[in-house]
Design a protein around this motif. Structure first.
Motif, PDB file in Angstrom:
ATOM      1  N   LEU A  28       0.844  -1.203   0.000  1.00  0.00           N
ATOM      2  CA  LEU A  28       0.000   0.000   0.000  1.00  0.00           C
ATOM      3  C   LEU A  28       0.882   1.258   0.000  1.00  0.00           C
ATOM      4  CD1 LEU A  28      -2.842   1.195   0.228  1.00  0.00           C
ATOM      5  CD2 LEU A  28      -2.789   0.737   2.684  1.00  0.00           C
ATOM      6  N   LYS A  45      -3.350   2.440  -9.681  1.00  0.00           N
ATOM      7  CA  LYS A  45      -4.698   1.894  -9.886  1.00  0.00           C
ATOM      8  C   LYS A  45      -4.667   0.367  -9.856  1.00  0.00           C
ATOM      9  CE  LYS A  45      -8.204   1.589 -13.566  1.00  0.00           C
ATOM     10  NZ  LYS A  45      -8.646   2.160 -14.853  1.00  0.00           N
ATOM     11  N   GLN A  48      -3.978  -0.985  -6.335  1.00  0.00           N
ATOM     12  CA  GLN A  48      -5.104  -0.785  -5.402  1.00  0.00           C
ATOM     13  C   GLN A  48      -6.252  -1.767  -5.681  1.00  0.00           C
ATOM     14  OE1 GLN A  48      -2.985   1.357  -3.269  1.00  0.00           O
ATOM     15  NE2 GLN A  48      -5.077   1.006  -2.629  1.00  0.00           N
ATOM     16  N   ILE A  49      -6.512  -2.007  -6.966  1.00  0.00           N
ATOM     17  CA  ILE A  49      -7.588  -2.950  -7.295  1.00  0.00           C
ATOM     18  C   ILE A  49      -7.169  -4.366  -6.873  1.00  0.00           C
ATOM     19  CG2 ILE A  49      -8.872  -4.013  -9.199  1.00  0.00           C
ATOM     20  CD1 ILE A  49      -8.809  -1.233 -10.559  1.00  0.00           C
ATOM     21  N   VAL A 110     -14.119   4.047  -2.184  1.00  0.00           N
ATOM     22  CA  VAL A 110     -12.996   4.768  -2.796  1.00  0.00           C
ATOM     23  C   VAL A 110     -12.651   4.162  -4.165  1.00  0.00           C
ATOM     24  CG1 VAL A 110     -10.508   5.225  -2.587  1.00  0.00           C
ATOM     25  CG2 VAL A 110     -12.025   5.636  -0.637  1.00  0.00           C
ATOM     26  N   ALA A 114     -13.310   6.054  -7.662  1.00  0.00           N
ATOM     27  CA  ALA A 114     -12.114   6.348  -8.469  1.00  0.00           C
ATOM     28  C   ALA A 114     -12.314   5.826  -9.896  1.00  0.00           C
ATOM     29  CB  ALA A 114     -10.878   5.716  -7.830  1.00  0.00           C
ATOM     30  N   PHE A 118     -12.198   9.069 -12.267  1.00  0.00           N
ATOM     31  CA  PHE A 118     -10.913   9.403 -12.885  1.00  0.00           C
ATOM     32  C   PHE A 118     -10.975   8.943 -14.336  1.00  0.00           C
ATOM     33  CE2 PHE A 118      -8.834   9.288  -8.527  1.00  0.00           C
ATOM     34  CZ  PHE A 118      -8.442  10.621  -8.548  1.00  0.00           C
ATOM     35  N   PRO A 122      -5.763   6.530 -15.725  1.00  0.00           N
ATOM     36  CA  PRO A 122      -6.010   7.474 -14.632  1.00  0.00           C
ATOM     37  C   PRO A 122      -5.036   8.650 -14.603  1.00  0.00           C
ATOM     38  CG  PRO A 122      -5.047   5.439 -13.810  1.00  0.00           C
ATOM     39  CD  PRO A 122      -5.346   5.217 -15.248  1.00  0.00           C
ATOM     40  N   ALA A 123      -5.555   9.799 -14.230  1.00  0.00           N
ATOM     41  CA  ALA A 123      -4.747  11.024 -14.116  1.00  0.00           C
ATOM     42  C   ALA A 123      -5.494  11.973 -13.182  1.00  0.00           C
ATOM     43  CB  ALA A 123      -4.583  11.651 -15.488  1.00  0.00           C
ATOM     44  N   PRO A 124      -4.787  12.964 -12.596  1.00  0.00           N
ATOM     45  CA  PRO A 124      -5.464  13.921 -11.727  1.00  0.00           C
ATOM     46  C   PRO A 124      -6.662  14.546 -12.444  1.00  0.00           C
ATOM     47  CG  PRO A 124      -3.108  14.192 -11.549  1.00  0.00           C
ATOM     48  CD  PRO A 124      -3.344  13.181 -12.637  1.00  0.00           C
ATOM     49  N   SER A 128      -9.871  14.517  -7.779  1.00  0.00           N
ATOM     50  CA  SER A 128      -8.651  14.387  -6.962  1.00  0.00           C
ATOM     51  C   SER A 128      -8.846  14.808  -5.505  1.00  0.00           C
ATOM     52  CB  SER A 128      -7.521  15.218  -7.575  1.00  0.00           C
ATOM     53  OG  SER A 128      -7.129  14.673  -8.816  1.00  0.00           O
ATOM     54  N   ALA A 132      -8.211  12.354  -2.549  1.00  0.00           N
ATOM     55  CA  ALA A 132      -7.108  12.566  -1.603  1.00  0.00           C
ATOM     56  C   ALA A 132      -7.626  12.431  -0.166  1.00  0.00           C
ATOM     57  CB  ALA A 132      -6.475  13.932  -1.827  1.00  0.00           C
ATOM     58  N   ALA A 138      -9.120   5.727   3.999  1.00  0.00           N
ATOM     59  CA  ALA A 138      -9.095   4.284   3.720  1.00  0.00           C
ATOM     60  C   ALA A 138      -7.724   3.700   4.059  1.00  0.00           C
ATOM     61  CB  ALA A 138      -9.432   4.033   2.249  1.00  0.00           C
ATOM     62  N   THR A 139      -6.672   4.474   3.778  1.00  0.00           N
ATOM     63  CA  THR A 139      -5.308   4.010   4.059  1.00  0.00           C
ATOM     64  C   THR A 139      -5.089   3.854   5.567  1.00  0.00           C
ATOM     65  OG1 THR A 139      -4.505   5.104   2.066  1.00  0.00           O
ATOM     66  CG2 THR A 139      -2.858   4.592   3.764  1.00  0.00           C
TER      67      THR A 139
HETATM   68  C1  HEM Z   1      -8.786   1.884  -1.719  1.00  0.00           C
HETATM   69  C2  HEM Z   1      -8.167   2.181  -2.850  1.00  0.00           C
HETATM   70  C3  HEM Z   1      -7.240   3.375  -3.001  1.00  0.00           C
HETATM   71  C4  HEM Z   1      -6.491   4.024  -2.049  1.00  0.00           C
HETATM   72  C5  HEM Z   1      -6.365   3.698  -0.556  1.00  0.00           C
HETATM   73  C6  HEM Z   1      -5.804   5.100  -2.732  1.00  0.00           C
HETATM   74  C7  HEM Z   1      -4.922   5.982  -2.120  1.00  0.00           C
HETATM   75  C8  HEM Z   1      -4.424   7.114  -2.716  1.00  0.00           C
HETATM   76  C9  HEM Z   1      -3.644   8.110  -2.038  1.00  0.00           C
HETATM   77  C10 HEM Z   1      -3.308   8.093  -0.526  1.00  0.00           C
HETATM   78  C11 HEM Z   1      -3.304   9.067  -2.950  1.00  0.00           C
HETATM   79  C12 HEM Z   1      -2.480  10.337  -2.694  1.00  0.00           C
HETATM   80  C13 HEM Z   1      -3.419  11.483  -2.398  1.00  0.00           C
HETATM   81  C14 HEM Z   1      -2.630  12.729  -2.112  1.00  0.00           C
HETATM   82  O1  HEM Z   1      -2.214  13.402  -3.048  1.00  0.00           O
HETATM   83  O2  HEM Z   1      -2.385  12.999  -0.917  1.00  0.00           O
HETATM   84  C15 HEM Z   1      -3.886   8.680  -4.224  1.00  0.00           C
HETATM   85  C16 HEM Z   1      -3.775   9.406  -5.406  1.00  0.00           C
HETATM   86  C17 HEM Z   1      -4.360   9.014  -6.602  1.00  0.00           C
HETATM   87  N1  HEM Z   1      -5.083   7.886  -6.851  1.00  0.00           N
HETATM   88 FE1  HEM Z   1      -5.621   6.501  -5.474  1.00  0.00          FE
HETATM   89  N2  HEM Z   1      -6.153   5.101  -4.065  1.00  0.00           N
HETATM   90  C18 HEM Z   1      -7.023   4.056  -4.274  1.00  0.00           C
HETATM   91  C19 HEM Z   1      -7.586   3.670  -5.478  1.00  0.00           C
HETATM   92  C20 HEM Z   1      -7.405   4.314  -6.699  1.00  0.00           C
HETATM   93  C21 HEM Z   1      -7.958   3.882  -7.967  1.00  0.00           C
HETATM   94  C22 HEM Z   1      -8.812   2.638  -8.158  1.00  0.00           C
HETATM   95  C23 HEM Z   1      -7.558   4.805  -8.901  1.00  0.00           C
HETATM   96  C24 HEM Z   1      -7.837   4.887 -10.374  1.00  0.00           C
HETATM   97  C25 HEM Z   1      -8.958   4.531 -10.944  1.00  0.00           C
HETATM   98  C26 HEM Z   1      -6.776   5.815  -8.206  1.00  0.00           C
HETATM   99  C27 HEM Z   1      -6.206   6.914  -8.806  1.00  0.00           C
HETATM  100  C28 HEM Z   1      -5.481   7.889  -8.177  1.00  0.00           C
HETATM  101  C29 HEM Z   1      -4.982   9.094  -8.814  1.00  0.00           C
HETATM  102  C30 HEM Z   1      -5.208   9.500 -10.277  1.00  0.00           C
HETATM  103  C31 HEM Z   1      -4.287   9.810  -7.829  1.00  0.00           C
HETATM  104  C32 HEM Z   1      -3.585  11.158  -7.991  1.00  0.00           C
HETATM  105  C33 HEM Z   1      -4.584  12.243  -7.647  1.00  0.00           C
HETATM  106  C34 HEM Z   1      -3.916  13.594  -7.764  1.00  0.00           C
HETATM  107  O3  HEM Z   1      -2.785  13.743  -7.278  1.00  0.00           O
HETATM  108  O4  HEM Z   1      -4.520  14.487  -8.343  1.00  0.00           O
HETATM  109  N3  HEM Z   1      -6.686   5.479  -6.871  1.00  0.00           N
HETATM  110  N4  HEM Z   1      -4.563   7.498  -4.046  1.00  0.00           N
END
Ligand code: HEM
Length: 160
Positions: A28, A45, A48-49, A110, A114, A118, A122-124, A128, A132, A138-139
Motif C-alpha cells: 500500500l 490503480k 489498489q484494485i 474509494v 475512483a 478518474f 487514470p490522471a489527476p 482528486s 485525496a 481508507a489508508t
Molecule cells: C482503496 C483504494 C485506493 C487508495 C487507498 C488510494 C490511495 C491514494 C492516495 C493516498 C493518494 C495520494 C493522495 C494525495 O495526493 O495525498 C492517491 C492518489 C491518486 N489515486 Fe488513489 N487510491 C485508491 C484507489 C485508486 C484507484 C482505483 C484509482 C484509479 C482509478 C486511483 C487513482 C489515483 C490518482 C489518479 C491519484 C492522484 C490524484 C492527484 O494527485 O490528483 N486510486 N490514491
C-alpha cells in the motif's frame, strides 16, 4: 481445522491473514508513493484494485474458517480471555471488527468512485480532492485494521 505454521494456537487461516497484513501495508505504501511521487497512476490503480481483491478473498476465507470452526476454544489458555465476559480479548475484537468493517466499506467506495470519476488511463482530475481525502482515510483505516488485528492475535492466540 488446520493448524497454523507460526507455532501459536492460531489456525492456518489466522496465520495467513496475520502475515498477509505485513505484506499488504508495505505494498500500500509503495502504491501511494507511485501515485504521489512518481505520478505513475496506472500502476497505483492496478495495485489498489489487486489489493482490494486480495483483501476481499482473505476476509471471506477467514470468516468461513471462524464461523465453521470457532476460535474461542483456542483463546482459552490466554489470561486475557474470560469464558463468561470474553475479557480483554473480546473488547479488542470488537474494536478490531468496527475498524475493519468501516475500512472495508471505505475501500469499496474509494475504488468504485475512483473508477467512475478518474479518466482511463487514470490522471489527476476534479475527483482528486475527494480522492485525496477519503483515500487517506481508507489508508489509515487499513493500518488500524492491521494493528488491532495483530493485537487481537497476540492476546487470543499467543499470550498464556
Ligand atoms: C482503496 C483504494 C485506493 C487508495 C487507498 C488510494 C490511495 C491514494 C492516495 C493516498 C493518494 C495520494 C493522495 C494525495 O495526493 O495525498 C492517491 C492518489 C491518486 N489515486 Fe488513489 N487510491 C485508491 C484507489 C485508486 C484507484 C482505483 C484509482 C484509479 C482509478 C486511483 C487513482 C489515483 C490518482 C489518479 C491519484 C492522484 C490524484 C492527484 O494527485 O490528483 N486510486 N490514491
Amino acid at each position: 481445522m488446520l493448524d497454523g505454521f507460526l507455532g501459536t494456537r492460531a489456525t492456518l487461516m489466522l496465520d495467513v491473514v496475520f502475515l498477509a497484513m505485513f505484506v499488504v501495508l508495505p505494498v500500500l505504501a509503495v502504491s501511494i508513493y507511485l501515485a504521489r511521487v512518481r505520478k505513475n497512476y496506472l500502476w497505483h490503480k492496478r495495485i489498489q484494485i489487486a489489493l482490494g481483491i486480495v483483501l476481499a478473498v482473505a476476509v471471506a476465507a477467514f470468516e468461513a474458517d471462524m464461523r465453521l470452526h470457532g476460535w474461542t476454544h483456542l483463546a482459552e489458555p490466554s489470561p486475557y480471555y474470560d469464558a463468561q465476559t470474553g475479557g480483554t480479548v473480546f473488547t479488542v475484537l470488537w474494536i478490531h471488527l468496527a475498524v475493519a468493517v468501516t475500512t472495508a466499506v471505505l475501500w469499496v467506495v474509494v475504488i468504485v468512485r475512483a473508477l467512475r470519476n478518474f479518466p482511463s488511463p487514470p490522471a489527476p482530475a476534479e475527483h482528486s480532492r475527494w480522492h485525496a481525502r477519503w483515500a487517506w482515510a481508507a489508508t489509515w483505516g487499513m493500518v488500524l485494521t492491521a494493528v488491532t488485528g495483530w493485537i487481537f492475535y497476540y492476546l487470543a492466540f499467543v499470550a498464556s
